[in-house]
Design a protein around this motif. Structure first.
Motif, PDB file in Angstrom:
ATOM      1  N   GLU A 102       1.610 -43.312 -28.222  1.00  0.00           N
ATOM      2  CA  GLU A 102       1.566 -43.645 -26.798  1.00  0.00           C
ATOM      3  C   GLU A 102       2.781 -44.478 -26.379  1.00  0.00           C
ATOM      4  O   GLU A 102       2.664 -45.605 -25.890  1.00  0.00           O
TER       5      GLU A 102
ATOM      6  N   GLU B   2      -6.718 -33.494 -30.671  1.00  0.00           N
ATOM      7  CA  GLU B   2      -6.499 -33.682 -29.234  1.00  0.00           C
ATOM      8  C   GLU B   2      -5.010 -33.622 -28.893  1.00  0.00           C
ATOM      9  O   GLU B   2      -4.613 -33.053 -27.868  1.00  0.00           O
ATOM     10  N   LEU B   3      -4.175 -34.201 -29.749  1.00  0.00           N
ATOM     11  CA  LEU B   3      -2.732 -34.195 -29.494  1.00  0.00           C
ATOM     12  C   LEU B   3      -2.164 -32.776 -29.529  1.00  0.00           C
ATOM     13  O   LEU B   3      -1.345 -32.403 -28.689  1.00  0.00           O
TER      14      LEU B   3
ATOM     15  N   LEU C 134       3.819 -34.291 -19.534  1.00  0.00           N
ATOM     16  CA  LEU C 134       3.398 -35.440 -20.341  1.00  0.00           C
ATOM     17  C   LEU C 134       3.968 -36.740 -19.774  1.00  0.00           C
ATOM     18  O   LEU C 134       3.288 -37.774 -19.744  1.00  0.00           O
TER      19      LEU C 134
ATOM     20  N   GLU D 284       1.890 -37.592 -16.654  1.00  0.00           N
ATOM     21  CA  GLU D 284       0.514 -37.951 -16.968  1.00  0.00           C
ATOM     22  C   GLU D 284       0.425 -39.330 -17.619  1.00  0.00           C
ATOM     23  O   GLU D 284      -0.498 -40.097 -17.348  1.00  0.00           O
ATOM     24  N   ARG D 285       1.384 -39.649 -18.482  1.00  0.00           N
ATOM     25  CA  ARG D 285       1.346 -40.894 -19.251  1.00  0.00           C
ATOM     26  C   ARG D 285       2.167 -42.018 -18.628  1.00  0.00           C
ATOM     27  O   ARG D 285       2.117 -43.149 -19.096  1.00  0.00           O
TER      28      ARG D 285
ATOM     29  N   ALA E  45       4.085 -33.735 -30.205  1.00  0.00           N
ATOM     30  CA  ALA E  45       2.786 -34.372 -30.476  1.00  0.00           C
ATOM     31  C   ALA E  45       2.958 -35.605 -31.358  1.00  0.00           C
ATOM     32  O   ALA E  45       2.338 -36.651 -31.118  1.00  0.00           O
TER      33      ALA E  45
ATOM     34  N   GLU F 197      -0.446 -28.047 -25.957  1.00  0.00           N
ATOM     35  CA  GLU F 197      -0.747 -26.636 -25.653  1.00  0.00           C
ATOM     36  C   GLU F 197      -0.486 -25.700 -26.826  1.00  0.00           C
ATOM     37  O   GLU F 197       0.042 -24.599 -26.651  1.00  0.00           O
TER      38      GLU F 197
ATOM     39  N   ARG G  61      -8.326 -37.256 -33.063  1.00  0.00           N
ATOM     40  CA  ARG G  61      -7.183 -37.561 -32.191  1.00  0.00           C
ATOM     41  C   ARG G  61      -6.016 -36.619 -32.480  1.00  0.00           C
ATOM     42  O   ARG G  61      -5.314 -36.190 -31.559  1.00  0.00           O
TER      43      ARG G  61
ATOM     44  N   GLU H 146      -3.799 -30.109 -28.843  1.00  0.00           N
ATOM     45  CA  GLU H 146      -4.282 -29.445 -27.633  1.00  0.00           C
ATOM     46  C   GLU H 146      -3.490 -29.901 -26.411  1.00  0.00           C
ATOM     47  O   GLU H 146      -3.213 -29.104 -25.507  1.00  0.00           O
ATOM     48  N   GLN H 147      -3.101 -31.174 -26.379  1.00  0.00           N
ATOM     49  CA  GLN H 147      -2.312 -31.689 -25.251  1.00  0.00           C
ATOM     50  C   GLN H 147      -0.947 -31.027 -25.159  1.00  0.00           C
ATOM     51  O   GLN H 147      -0.415 -30.849 -24.063  1.00  0.00           O
TER      52      GLN H 147
END
Length: 320
Positions: free
Chosen positions: A169, A131-132, A197, A200-201, A163, A137, A128, A134-135
């Motif tokens: 969340e 992934e964060l 972000l 998207e969230r 991140a 960038e 995770r 990568e989110q």
């Protein structure tokens, strides 16, 4: 019910000291982007620190209402506050290198947040964390997990700070001058990242800024603060097109524009804690000041485009 409800928030440093945040009212709905703008020392960041419970003694926070998602923040105990902060309610600080712990790697700090707020451990937490990164960038994200904050550029460090902020969340993300320490190109990238972000969230985003050009591009509503008070608030772009308060008008007039040879300036300085005028706080600097402005402090009242704290507001003519 709004996600965030603030009524008559004040912050003082000393029982008899004048307030550094003075009677702030604010509402923020889920998924909304709200900006708070004003000069340095206007109380923007202090108001958000009060919301998060980060005002240290001798600072004193008071409010008629300070609620987030139905929770009374004034009555939260330490354990309940720690569960809320960083998960439901997160903050991106102005200086990312000061916000990150220099003693631990990026990966360790991300995993710690995931463990505390989502209960993730081991390989699941590391996946995770990757992934964060990568989110937000970050290039070569896997290698950055082992990096220490001092090994990152300013823009990279701010991406890591974002991140960390979104790891739990959150429903509300507060971004306190998130691009101040960055060069212009990186500023645009960071703002685009935050807005992507947010969409998207479905987060609410509260942006603290002194950059009105950035605010005009990304916010749905704006609150203008001066000397600890909210002096104007309303929807964008309508409020910037026709500001009611002379201070908002002055801020907009100071923006550089093509063909503008000389930027307008507002004479004088923001009043300090112990030299606050008896009447309107802007009265000593305002080009439109009248006797009633000097004698009485104006309330925040409904105007054509929202709310403004002014006895003689600008741009109140009915549109043709």
């Amino acid at each position: 019910m709004s996600l965030l409800e603030i009524d008559n928030l004040s912050v003082r440093f000393g029982a008899d000291a004048p307030p550094v945040v003075d009677g702030l009212d604010l509402r923020l709905d889920a998924g909304e982007v709200l900006a708070i703008v004003g000069e340095s020392g206007s109380g923007k960041s202090m108001a958000m620190l009060a919301l998060l419970g980060l005002v240290d003694p001798p600072g004193r926070v008071a409010a008629d209402r300070l609620r987030f998602a139905g929770e009374d923040l004034l009555r939260l105990g330490g354990r309940a506050r720690r569960r809320l902060l960083g998960k439901e309610l997160a903050l991106v600080f102005q200086d990312p290198l000061a916000a990150l712990d220099p003693s631990y790697t990026v990966g360790f700090q991300l995993v710690e947040v995931l463990r505390q707020h989502l209960g993730l451990r081991g390989a699941a937490a590391r996946r995770r964390a990757l992934e964060l990164l990568e989110q937000v960038e970050i290039p070569a994200a896997a290698s950055r997990l082992k990096a220490y904050p001092h090994q990152l550029s300013g823009g990279m460090a701010q991406r890591v700070a974002i991140a960390l902020a979104i790891a739990g969340e959150p429903r509300l993300l507060i971004a306190d001058e998130p691009t101040t320490a960055l060069d212009v190109t990186i500023q645009a990238q960071i703002m685009e990242l935050l807005l992507n972000l947010q969409r998207e969230r479905g987060m609410a985003l509260l942006l603290i800024s002194h950059d009105l050009a950035v605010v005009a591009e990304c916010a749905e509503r704006v609150c203008v603060m001066y000397a600890g008070q909210a002096v104007e608030s309303g929807p964008l772009p309508e409020l910037f097109d026709a500001p009611a308060h002379p201070y908002t008008e002055a801020l907009l007039a100071a923006l550089p524009e093509p063909g503008r040879k000389r930027l307008a300036s507002l004479p004088g300085v923001v009043p300090g804690r112990y030299d606050r005028p008896h009447g309107c706080l802007l009265a000593p600097r305002c080009p439109y000041v009248q006797d009633d402005c000097r004698a009485h402090r104006p309330p925040l009242e409904a105007k054509r485009q929202g709310l403004a704290r002014c006895y003689h507001p600008r741009n109140q003519e009915n549109p043709a």
